[in-house]
Design a protein around this motif. Structure first.
Motif, short mmCIF file in Angstrom:
data_model
loop_
_atom_site.label_atom_id
_atom_site.label_comp_id
_atom_site.label_asym_id
_atom_site.label_seq_id
_atom_site.Cartn_x
_atom_site.Cartn_y
_atom_site.Cartn_z
N GLU A 120 0.84 -1.19 0.00
CA GLU A 120 0.00 0.00 0.00
C GLU A 120 0.88 1.25 0.00
O GLU A 120 1.89 1.28 0.73
N TYR A 155 -7.16 5.67 -13.00
CA TYR A 155 -7.06 5.54 -11.53
C TYR A 155 -5.60 5.57 -11.12
O TYR A 155 -4.72 5.01 -11.81
N THR A 156 -5.34 6.15 -9.96
CA THR A 156 -3.99 6.08 -9.38
C THR A 156 -3.90 4.76 -8.60
O THR A 156 -4.82 4.42 -7.85
N THR A 212 -11.02 3.22 -3.49
CA THR A 212 -11.20 4.06 -2.29
C THR A 212 -12.63 4.62 -2.33
O THR A 212 -13.26 4.66 -3.39
N THR A 228 -0.47 5.63 -12.83
CA THR A 228 -1.87 5.69 -13.23
C THR A 228 -2.20 4.52 -14.15
O THR A 228 -1.41 4.18 -15.02
N SER A 283 1.00 5.73 -0.13
CA SER A 283 0.40 6.80 0.70
C SER A 283 -0.78 7.47 -0.01
O SER A 283 -1.41 8.36 0.54
N GLN A 284 -1.09 6.98 -1.22
CA GLN A 284 -2.16 7.60 -2.00
C GLN A 284 -3.51 7.43 -1.28
O GLN A 284 -3.79 6.36 -0.75
N LYS A 285 -4.29 8.46 -1.28
CA LYS A 285 -5.56 8.42 -0.55
C LYS A 285 -6.73 8.11 -1.46
O LYS A 285 -7.81 7.75 -1.00
N SER A 286 -6.53 8.27 -2.74
CA SER A 286 -7.64 8.07 -3.67
C SER A 286 -7.17 7.28 -4.88
O SER A 286 -6.20 7.67 -5.53
N GLY A 287 -7.86 6.19 -5.12
CA GLY A 287 -7.45 5.41 -6.28
C GLY A 287 -7.88 3.96 -6.22
O GLY A 287 -8.93 3.63 -5.65
N CYS A 322 -3.06 2.58 -5.73
CA CYS A 322 -2.76 2.80 -4.31
C CYS A 322 -2.08 1.60 -3.68
O CYS A 322 -1.39 1.74 -2.67
N GLY A 379 1.43 4.39 -7.23
CA GLY A 379 1.66 5.78 -7.58
C GLY A 379 1.45 6.06 -9.05
O GLY A 379 1.22 7.20 -9.44
#
Lengths: 801, 252
Positions: free
Chosen positions: A151, A187-188, A211, A175, A153-157, A190, A173
């Protein structure tokens, strides 16, 4: 008193035994020193045999169990259904059905979204049923837990199954461009997840975590259908296929228009381990072949030892050693070497296993932690050591018949005086060739070893050629065998748009051929759920080899079924069987047998009219062949634009084949390279043993011949050439036999994935070239290995200095 | 003036044994003449065989030169020496050294075909030689282990002579034979020497040495003395007396 006597006699026995053992070790040690280079070569062969055996045992005994370990750890379902519906009635029906069924242990019904989707992978494409979960909700799953392995640190994806992290572009990280139906979303990434029953395209569908914000966004966009994800655990996992079939049957009867994808423990535990099975089979074959070579070589070493040490054996017997003791010293010698080497070889396999594991994980998608496995280790060491013991014992029985007086007086008598082969007086052969052939006739044992080695290596070469021709150079035959049918593009449309779609196709000059090719599941009433491939005209399909017996279904009352499944159910062509779909049943006559391993052999072919006797094709899927150099993605996009709402989804099949097939191609390339390198190493060491044995036994002859005026080069050529008749004959026979039987043999290997008849192209050019290469390599190896003749002066050779 | 066939100049040979260097031959100057029967005598360890193997190109000297005709052979490579041996030398060994896996005839032909490609001529010469050493045709087809030591040694002489070598080297040719068969072998060698064949023989047996017309006595790697018997006929008492006196003088 009795106790004391017992202890004293035990100590006496141990002292005596220990003393005897010391003697045996001394004899064994002295023997090893005399033939240290032959011992080293034998050690290398035993090392490889133990290494391969342990790898095979680890793969076959534990690797697949990893699936069960994760299955238990994640409390995964034994059947899993993805139902494209959000109706409470459906939910209630599924719940009641599972509750009522005595096989159900526990189950869960989770809200999700489902859609056909695709994304770029491995330079190609992955296209399958995608099931989207809200990450936060998914964390609460009690059944079919989805484990987050990595995992960022991305919060959305998005969180993808870990199997896809092997692609260099699919990293945390980065896309990912996800195509859902005929829409695309970025989507990023995560993180990566692990799911046992929904963690790879080999599961028929896979789980994607989004997310919360992204999940809501997708819900709002409506690209994916709201659905239920239903994992169910059984009291007894055996019979999962029947359970899956019953569930789908009941669901389709109650809700004929609802699309449901499903899988079962039996199917997924096999389909996710195809690479493990192929790799394990190949390694087992290599381990078996090398062990045979080791045993033949050791048997020959023992016989040579007896011949070369005949006088010493006579002396030992004269000194009072009994035959059993001399045999025992040989057993100590060979067992000791084999046992220690086998431990080293099996131990060394642990340093190779991580690399094999990485290759495997790229197909299984289930992480495996390498650890010491005592049972495979013990079995590998015990098998090699045990078989060597038996072979040494059998080969050394001759010692019993040796009379000490005769042995001391006459020593070694190796030549057979029955016949003078190739008399120089009458032969027209060149001198050196005639002398080489004379040596060939004199060495029956060496010829046997060569023949066995070359037969085995020829088979390995032919197998490598088959793999290279049908999987590496041209992937199509392999892909055809696995998936049955491929084309350039696949377009899924709403049935009501059929006419408009056909008109678009007709107008497009890039289109070569269009034919209906739908894949759906149908229920065999007295058996399993089969994957049905439906076409309006099977004469149009690209892979006409898929029907291996009988013929394709032509009329609406005909069906062709998977040959493996047919054999399991003892079905014959002409038999009438009942199938069900969309809640309706129909009878079909078996017109032929197919072979597709996509669903591990559980498949069938139906004409579209045939399928319509049971259900309705609400969506129609068309396979399209395009002119060469057509941009398939652009073609799909243009078609989508022209068809508008009528287009459900499109797939660039070439890209999918590239994406999913690359894993197998890489795996097979590594395996083929590995076995060829190993084969060459085996050739070198076997030839080393044979050449060294010959140099030792003919040391005096070489001295005499050098004194007569033979040069080192001439003697080297004669030595190498003396092996060639056996090498050439056995390689020709080996290549010929292997070329004939390689397809049935591969079919036997791949039986587990539904392959009964293998029709891979056997490249005779490759086989003949490889055979010639093997002969040349062996000749050069023999020449180089006999270079030692150069070091000795004729005088030293004659006097044995 | 006798024609010099082979000549050595300060020929030395040393072996390393157990870390120490042993000088087996020391500065030997020697000439061998065409048609002569030279016998090299000496006690065990005197360097007789070493000298013979060096002269014949079977072994390379440590120092000094060996000249055959006008060609220095001491500097040749092992393969060049092999070619030299096959063309110019024949060998008869104490242990006979026949190739056990070949018939007697094949043993002879395997040496002959290496030099001469005229198969018919070779077979004819082999048969003549076999006849000369009284080895019948059926024996020629046998393997070495199937015939007597005397027969095998006579076959060895045939093999040594098949290529009409300029020198025949014989290393204790009667050493492994009983007196009767040993005598036959010596008679054979004497007979061929009488026909012009140059012979160099190593022996420590006086009876064998009597066959030579030139006796060289070797001690501690050096030629201690030389005795010429050429002017005496074979079987002459004077020949025997002269040799005995020579050997006594040498400390035999």
């Amino acid at each position: 008193m009795e106790m004391r006597n017992a202890i004293e006699s035990s100590l006496l026995f141990l002292r005596k035994w220990g003393g005897n053992m010391e003697k045996y070790f001394l004899i064994a040690y002295s023997n090893i020193r005399k033939v240290k280079w032959q011992t080293i070569a034998t050690v290398v062969l035993v090392f490889f045999a133990a290494l391969m055996l342990n790898l095979w045992l680890m793969l076959s005994m534990d690797y697949k169990r990893n699936f069960d370990r994760y299955h238990d750890k994640l409390n995964a379902g034994h059947i899993t259904l993805s139902i494209r519906s959000s109706s409470p009635d459906v939910k209630q029906f599924v719940s009641e059905t599972l509750e009522k069924d005595s096989r159900t242990a526990e189950y869960g019904i989770k809200d999700a979204m489902a859609a056909s989707g695709s994304f770029d992978y491995n330079g190609g494409n992955i296209s399958t049923e995608l099931i989207f979960f809200n990450k936060e909700e998914a964390k609460k799953h009690k059944i079919e837990k989805i484990e987050i392995l990595e995992e960022g640190s991305q919060k959305s994806g998005i969180y993808l199954p870990v199997i896809y992290s092997t692609d260099k572009n699919i990293k945390i990280g980065k896309t990912i461009n996800l195509k859902i139906g005929n829409k695309t979303i970025d989507y990023t990434i995560c993180g990566f997840t692990n799911s046992v029953m929904a963690g790879s395209h080999n599961c028929g569908f896979f789980a994607i975590l989004l997310t919360e914000d992204k999940y809501k966004e997708l819900e709002e966009k409506g690209y994916a259908e709201k659905s239920y994800f239903v994992p169910a655990r059984m009291k007894d996992k055996f019979g999962s296929e029947e359970f899956e079939a019953d569930m789908k049957d009941q669901l389709s009867k109650a809700f004929p228009k609802i699309y449901a994808a499903s899988n079962s423990y039996a199917l997924i535990s096999s389909s996710r381990y195809i690479s493990q099975m192929i790799c394990s089979e190949i390694i087992s074959a290599m381990a078996f072949f090398i062990t045979i070579i080791v045993l033949v070589v050791i048997s020959s070493n023992v016989t040579n030892y007896i011949q070369e040490n005949m006088k010493n054996i006579g002396v030992l017997k004269a000194e009072g050693y009994i035959s059993r003791q001399i045999v025992f010293s040989l057993l100590v010698q060979f067992f000791g070497i084999t046992f220690i080497t086998a431990i080293a070889g099996a131990g060394f396999s642990y340093s190779l296993f991580p690399a094999i594991n990485t290759m495997m994980v790229s197909q299984t998608g289930i992480p495996y932690k390498t650890k010491f496995l005592p049972l495979p280790f013990i079995l590998a060491v015990a098998f090699i050591s045990g078989t060597v013991l038996v072979v040494v014992w059998f080969s050394s029985r001759r010692i019993k018949r040796i009379d000490p007086v005769v042995a001391i007086r006459q020593g070694i008598q190796t030549h057979n005086f029955k016949r003078n082969h190739i008399p120089l007086e009458t032969t027209n052969l060149p001198l050196h060739l005639a002398l080489a052939i004379k040596t060939t006739f004199a060495g029956i044992k060496q010829n046997i070893i060569i023949c066995i080695t070359m037969l085995v290596l020829s088979l390995i070469l032919v197998f490598s050629g088959l793999m290279a021709t049908n999987m590496i150079i041209d992937m199509e035959p392999f892909i055809n065998m696995i998936v049955g049918e491929t084309a350039d593009s696949s377009i899924n449309i709403k049935s009501s748009y059929r006419e408009k779609f056909m008109k678009i196709m007709e107008e497009n000059s890039n289109v070569q051929k269009v034919y209906l090719y739908n894949s759906l599941y149908v229920q065999h009433k007295e058996g399993s759920v089969l994957m049905a491939s439906i076409s309006d005209d099977f004469s149009k399909v690209n892979n006409q080899d898929v029907c291996i017996e009988g013929r394709f279904p032509k009329y609406d009352n005909e069906i062709a079924i998977g040959v493996k499944y047919a054999r399991e159910k003892e079905l014959k062509t002409g038999d009438v069987i009942i199938f069900a779909a969309d809640g309706k049943e129909a009878e079909y006559i078996i017109s032929g047998f197919t072979q597709i391993s996509n669903n591990l052999g559980k498949d069938c072919l139906l004409s579209s009219d045939g399928y319509r006797r049971m259900g309705v094709l609400q969506e129609e899927n068309y396979y399209i062949n395009l002119e060469e150099d057509t941009d398939i993605d652009k073609f799909n996009k243009d078609t989508s634009k022209k068809l508008g709402d009528g287009m459900v989804s499109s797939v660039n099949i070439s890209a999918v084949v590239q994406g999913t097939g690359k894993v197998y191609v890489t795996l097979i390339t590594i395996i083929v390279a590995g076995i060829i390198v190993l084969s060459l190493i085996v050739v070198i060491f076997v030839m080393y043993l044979l050449v060294r044995t010959m140099l030792n036994s003919k040391q005096k002859d070489y001295g005499i011949m050098k004194a007569m005026g033979y040069t080192t080069g001439q003697l080297m050529l004669q030595t190498a050439a003396s092996f060639m008749p056996a090498v050439i004959i056995s390689t020709i026979i080996g290549i010929a036999i292997s070329s004939i039987f390689i397809n049935p043999l591969v079919a036997l290997f791949l039986n587990g994935i539904g392959i009964v008849k293998c029709t891979f192209k056997v490249s005779l050019v490759f086989n003949i070239t490889a055979g010639a290469g093997l002969v040349l390599f062996t000749f050069l190896a023999a020449c180089l290995l006999s270079f030692k003749i150069r070091k000795n002066t004729p005088r030293a050779l004659m006097s044995g200095e | 003036m006798e024609k010099i066939l082979l000549k050595t100049d300060k020929l030395s040979k040393s072996f390393s044994s157990g870390g120490t260097l042993q000088h087996v031959l020391k500065n030997i100057d020697l000439e061998l003449y065409k048609g002569s029967f030279t016998v090299i005598m000496g006690a065990s360890g005197a360097g007789k065989s070493t000298l013979m193997y060096a002269l014949s190109g079977m072994d390379k000297p440590s120092l000094g030169t060996i000249t055959f005709g006008d060609k220095v052979i001491s500097g040749l490579t092992p393969d060049q020496l092999a070619i030299f041996r096959r063309r110019h030398c024949g060998f008869v060994f104490q242990q006979i050294y026949m190739l056990e896996s070949m018939s007697i005839m094949d043993n002879v032909l395997s040496a002959a075909f290496l030099v001469n490609k005229d198969k018919k001529a070779i077979i004819k010469r082999a048969k003549e030689l076999f006849q000369a050493v009284s080895i019948p045709e059926e024996t020629q087809k046998k393997f070495p282990a199937q015939i007597s030591g005397g027969e095998a040694q006579r076959a060895g002489i045939v093999r040594a002579l098949i290529n009409s070598p300029e020198i025949l080297f014989a290393d204790e040719p009667t050493g492994a034979l009983n007196s009767k068969t040993g005598l036959d072998v010596l008679d054979t060698l004497t007979k061929f020497n009488g026909q012009g064949q140059s012979v160099v023989m190593v022996t420590h047996d006086i009876r064998s040495a009597r066959r030579g017309d030139r006796i060289l006595y070797l001690k501690d790697g050096m030629i201690l003395g030389e005795c010429l018997l050429g002017k005496y006929k074979h079987g002459d008492e004077e020949r025997h007396r002269k040799l005995s006196a020579f050997l006594k003088e040498m400390g035999w």
